[in-house]
Enzyme design. Sequence first.
Site, PDB file in Angstrom:
ATOM      1  N   ASP A   1       0.845  -1.189   0.000  1.00  0.00           N
ATOM      2  CA  ASP A   1       0.000   0.000   0.000  1.00  0.00           C
ATOM      3  C   ASP A   1       0.880   1.238   0.000  1.00  0.00           C
ATOM      4  OD1 ASP A   1       1.033  -0.379   2.537  1.00  0.00           O
ATOM      5  OD2 ASP A   1      -0.887  -0.458   3.566  1.00  0.00           O
TER       6      ASP A   1
ATOM      7  N   ASN B   1      -7.255  -1.657  14.590  1.00  0.00           N
ATOM      8  CA  ASN B   1      -8.669  -1.793  14.199  1.00  0.00           C
ATOM      9  C   ASN B   1      -8.880  -3.010  13.293  1.00  0.00           C
ATOM     10  OD1 ASN B   1      -7.554  -0.981  11.798  1.00  0.00           O
ATOM     11  ND2 ASN B   1      -8.827   0.816  11.509  1.00  0.00           N
TER      12      ASN B   1
ATOM     13  N   HIS C   1      -7.164  -3.663  10.508  1.00  0.00           N
ATOM     14  CA  HIS C   1      -6.876  -3.492   9.074  1.00  0.00           C
ATOM     15  C   HIS C   1      -5.672  -4.325   8.655  1.00  0.00           C
ATOM     16  CE1 HIS C   1      -4.182   0.362   9.662  1.00  0.00           C
ATOM     17  NE2 HIS C   1      -3.451  -0.734   9.716  1.00  0.00           N
TER      18      HIS C   1
ATOM     19  N   GLU D   1      -9.382  -1.117   5.501  1.00  0.00           N
ATOM     20  CA  GLU D   1      -9.973  -0.706   6.771  1.00  0.00           C
ATOM     21  C   GLU D   1     -11.242  -1.530   7.050  1.00  0.00           C
ATOM     22  OE1 GLU D   1      -8.167   0.997   8.591  1.00  0.00           O
ATOM     23  OE2 GLU D   1      -7.548   2.946   7.803  1.00  0.00           O
TER      24      GLU D   1
HETATM   25  P1  PGA Z   1       2.754  -0.990  12.616  1.00  0.00           P
HETATM   26  O1  PGA Z   1       1.577  -0.915  11.577  1.00  0.00           O
HETATM   27  O2  PGA Z   1       3.678  -2.063  12.137  1.00  0.00           O
HETATM   28  O3  PGA Z   1       3.404   0.365  12.553  1.00  0.00           O
HETATM   29  O4  PGA Z   1       2.152  -1.293  13.947  1.00  0.00           O
HETATM   30  C1  PGA Z   1       0.948  -2.092  11.183  1.00  0.00           C
HETATM   31  C2  PGA Z   1      -0.271  -1.773  10.357  1.00  0.00           C
HETATM   32  O5  PGA Z   1      -0.954  -0.766  10.642  1.00  0.00           O
HETATM   33  O6  PGA Z   1      -0.565  -2.536   9.435  1.00  0.00           O
END
Ligand code: PGA
Length: 225
Positions: free
Chosen positions: A63, A122, A124, A129
């Site tokens: 992404d 959350n 995702h 999302e």
């Molecule tokens: P993070 O993000 O590795 O910074 O915790 C993971 C994500 O949001 O997919």
Amino acid sequence: MADRYKEISLETAQAIAEQLRSKPTSCFGLPTGRTPVGTYEVLADWSRQGKLDWSQACCFALDDYLDAPEEQTFAFFLEDHLFKHTNLPKENRFNPRITDNYDRLIAMQGGLDLTVVGIGRNGHIAFNEPGTPAQSYTHCVWLTESTRVANAQFFGGIDKVPVHAVTMGMATIMESRKLILIASGEHKKEIIEDSFADGIGPTVPASLLQLHKNLTILSDFDWQQ
Ligand code: PGA
């Protein structure tokens, strides 16, 4: 680095290295964020030491932000943490921000062999999302408040965090032949338990991964399945 974080980073790096050695033309789906940093450190070391040959591989960012300054993009992150340390050809470094029809491109390269994903609090996966349909391919999204808050520290405040992003869809990710989910920190425990101890549905995108036939979950904390 805490020991268990080191272990999951090493294990993830080993899985990527094994995939690359067993199939030099492998296609990888690669995440950004805090969690994969340790994995990329190991892979960067091995690559600089000449232990990994990326010359025929393809890497696809999962992404990216659509409205971030260049140095804040995931394309930049992957260059900095991994690609610049490897012999991965520039033309084999793909990013959905600058690519039309990402899914077709992935298919033309033979499909994703191994995709590594993180998880948001959350639920995702990449920037899919809550509410994203299981049958989604690469698409643009409005980021949720929770995701923007989680990344505010990188931008110097919530108001500076991009609103728009582009992400592989859940179907893109589910079609990868192998999946590794990495989760680091106790703050991820609740969402991991919600995703894998409970039912499957788009309200928690990570729960859809339960349907994948070759999923490995690596966490640096204990949780109840
Ligand atoms: P993070 O993000 O590795 O910074 O915790 C993971 C994500 O949001 O997919």
